[in-house]
Design a protein around this motif. Structure first.
Motif, PDB file in Angstrom:
ATOM      1  N   SER A  43       0.829  -1.205   0.000  1.00 48.32           N
ATOM      2  CA  SER A  43       0.000   0.000   0.000  1.00 48.32           C
ATOM      3  C   SER A  43       0.865   1.258   0.000  1.00 48.32           C
ATOM      4  CB  SER A  43      -0.942   0.003   1.209  1.00 48.32           C
ATOM      5  OG  SER A  43      -1.822  -1.104   1.168  1.00 48.32           O
ATOM      6  N   ASP A  73      -4.666   5.748   2.590  1.00 50.49           N
ATOM      7  CA  ASP A  73      -5.799   5.246   3.371  1.00 50.49           C
ATOM      8  C   ASP A  73      -5.586   3.779   3.742  1.00 50.49           C
ATOM      9  OD1 ASP A  73      -7.350   7.692   3.202  1.00 50.49           O
ATOM     10  OD2 ASP A  73      -7.600   7.195   1.089  1.00 50.49           O
ATOM     11  N   ILE A  97       2.616   7.465   5.996  1.00 50.83           N
ATOM     12  CA  ILE A  97       1.811   8.245   5.049  1.00 50.83           C
ATOM     13  C   ILE A  97       2.708   9.117   4.179  1.00 50.83           C
ATOM     14  CG2 ILE A  97       0.146  10.152   4.918  1.00 50.83           C
ATOM     15  CD1 ILE A  97      -1.363   8.801   7.229  1.00 50.83           C
ATOM     16  N   ASP A 117      -1.199   4.549  -1.591  1.00 49.41           N
ATOM     17  CA  ASP A 117      -2.560   4.581  -1.052  1.00 49.41           C
ATOM     18  C   ASP A 117      -2.477   4.844   0.454  1.00 49.41           C
ATOM     19  OD1 ASP A 117      -5.144   4.108  -0.083  1.00 49.41           O
ATOM     20  OD2 ASP A 117      -5.538   2.550  -1.572  1.00 49.41           O
ATOM     21  N   SER A 171       2.439   6.721  11.843  1.00 47.72           N
ATOM     22  CA  SER A 171       1.458   7.156  10.854  1.00 47.72           C
ATOM     23  C   SER A 171       2.042   8.240   9.952  1.00 47.72           C
ATOM     24  CB  SER A 171       0.203   7.673  11.564  1.00 47.72           C
ATOM     25  OG  SER A 171      -0.739   8.152  10.616  1.00 47.72           O
ATOM     26  N   ALA A 220      -2.865   3.569   6.407  1.00 46.09           N
ATOM     27  CA  ALA A 220      -3.359   3.864   7.754  1.00 46.09           C
ATOM     28  C   ALA A 220      -4.143   2.674   8.311  1.00 46.09           C
ATOM     29  CB  ALA A 220      -4.238   5.111   7.737  1.00 46.09           C
ATOM     30  N   TYR A 221      -4.930   2.022   7.473  1.00 42.92           N
ATOM     31  CA  TYR A 221      -5.747   0.890   7.925  1.00 42.92           C
ATOM     32  C   TYR A 221      -4.873  -0.279   8.373  1.00 42.92           C
ATOM     33  CZ  TYR A 221      -8.663  -3.273   7.713  1.00 42.92           C
ATOM     34  OH  TYR A 221      -9.284  -4.454   8.021  1.00 42.92           O
ATOM     35  N   CYS A 266       2.701   8.888   0.132  1.00 39.42           N
ATOM     36  CA  CYS A 266       2.380  10.051  -0.705  1.00 39.42           C
ATOM     37  C   CYS A 266       3.563  10.521  -1.556  1.00 39.42           C
ATOM     38  CB  CYS A 266       1.900  11.210   0.165  1.00 39.42           C
ATOM     39  SG  CYS A 266       0.323  10.899   0.993  1.00 39.42           S
TER      40      CYS A 266
END
Length: 441
Positions: free
Chosen positions: A269, A276, A342, A274, A338, A279-280, A346
């Protein structure tokens, strides 16, 4: 103590919470913390010899700070007084000091003062203790969940030995739970309770190193679960354990296939940009008690392998996050992880650096090793910059700090291991390399 006082004390002990009843009475009963109370350690020897000096214990809740103080109280011949900085003030300390002076003068008996949450005392309250710690009237044991180097006066720190208590590992907590459920004297042994292995493992994991939290959940499970009509035993299942510790049992076996599935999805991911999904899957791992240092290592690897030169800051951020989580711990480390994950998700992606080292390793392994060009050889082992090899051109002496000259062995001239992309910062590197390569031609 007369018989009525004794009976009253026994009744209070039986009515006290399980975590209190199961508190270790001797050093040998203490779970974990072998880095400071192993039999070959200074603190163990000092306690057993009753030669303790002032100490400060710090660490997360449930790691045994108060427990160690209680063990010392049971072991020492000194008088023992305890106050809590959240509800006590200077007057309470004055009373302790007065009693300590009297015990020392009349009986030559030392006094140990245990202050829980010592960081709650303000500077003047902490300063009040200094002369009495200094002259030996008091032996201070401070306990704090905060870093004492920031929260406790330097003068008091200089007169104390600092010991950091680590969160208990899951195996230690599991042993403690097994003892508690079977112990008929202090534990839950009289309730005929039986706990499933997966429920034990779940409570041990979800406690996150906090023995008190695990014992509280076990006690709640036993006291609120009705006996089975068939065998009259109280059965603690995984679902009961999850309800009592207020954590849902998620499918995540840290030693099994699901562990690798989730971390694989997390990495893919990040690579797939991605945030999102990142984070999941991060949340799933954290919720299930995954090692935060393991997660941080995977983020660093992804930053180098999949982001690379497209955004070199990704590796800097990932590395800083890995350092930060070791210093901060949970639950705050979730924020640090996190941010890093992230950011990597990104960031623009390039695996050119990854491909470059793999291609170069393949060349080293499979092709004839060429000689280093003579003009790059080291003339003297201790010469740097001044005694240059014959024919070597010092790049900083030329325009743009670049000069055309051969660096690869003869057999590899013209080979490009690193092939930058047009993405992110790497586009800038590509443009510069293209420009320099044009000068060669």
């Amino acid at each position: 103590m007369d018989i009525f006082e004794y009976m009253s004390q026994q009744r209070k002990e039986k009515e006290s919470p399980l975590a209190s009843r199961m508190r270790p009475r001797t050093l040998d009963e203490v779970m974990g913390q072998k880095h400071i109370i192993g039999k070959d350690k200074m603190l163990y020897r000092a306690i057993m010899a009753d030669k303790l000096s002032s100490v400060i214990f710090y660490g997360p809740p449930g790691t045994g700070k108060t427990t160690l103080a209680k063990v010392i109280a049971n072991t020492t011949k000194a008088s023992f007084s305890q106050i809590n900085a959240t509800v006590s003030g200077k007057k309470d300390m004055e009373n302790v000091v007065s009693g300590a002076k009297e015990a020392l003068a009349m009986y030559n008996k030392r006094t140990i003062l245990f202050i829980d949450e010592i960081h709650r005392f303000n500077k003047s309250q902490q300063d009040y203790l200094l002369p009495f710690v200094e002259d030996g009237t008091l032996i201070l044991i401070g306990a704090t969940t905060e870093n004492p180097y920031f929260e406790v006066n330097r003068a008091l720190l200089s007169r104390s030995v600092i010991f950091e208590l680590k969160p208990l590992n899951a195996s230690d907590i599991r042993k403690l739970l097994e003892t508690a459920i079977n112990d008929s004297e202090r534990g839950m042994g009289t309730y005929n309770a039986v706990i499933d292995d997966n429920a034990l493992d779940f409570l041990a994991d979800m406690a996150n190193g906090d023995a008190r939290r695990a014992l509280n959940a076990l006690e709640l499970a036993v006291l609120t679960t009705a006996p089975d009509e068939k065998d009259n035993n109280i059965h603690i299942t995984l679902s009961v354990a999850a309800e009592c510790i207020q954590r849902r049992a998620v499918q995540y076996d840290k030693d099994g296939d699901n562990h690798y599935d989730v971390i694989s999805a997390f990495i893919k991911s990040m690579r797939g940009s991605d945030p999102d999904a990142v984070a999941y899957y991060l949340a799933r791992m954290l919720y299930a008690g995954e090692d935060i240092k393991f997660i941080a290592r995977r983020i660093m690897i992804c930053a180098a392998e999949d982001v690379g030169m497209a955004d070199p800051m990704a590796l800097v951020i990932a590395t800083s996050a890995a350092t930060a989580v070791e210093r901060v711990g949970m639950p705050e480390s979730r924020i640090i992880l996190s941010e890093a994950a992230i950011y990597v998700a990104c960031a623009p992606k390039s695996n050119a650096s990854y491909n470059a080292i793999n291609s170069a390793l393949s060349a080293v392994e499979n092709q004839k090793t060429g000689d280093v060009p003579r003009h790059l050889m080291n003339v003297h082992a201790d010469s740097y910059g001044e005694d240059m090899p014959p024919g070597y051109k010092y790049a900083h002496d030329f325009p743009e700090h670049y000069v055309v000259q051969q660096y690869l062995p003869d057999s590899l001239v013209g080979t490009h291991f690193y092939n930058p992309t047009e993405l992110g910062r790497e586009a800038e590197f590509k443009a510069r390399l293209d420009h320099l390569r044009e000068r060669k031609e």
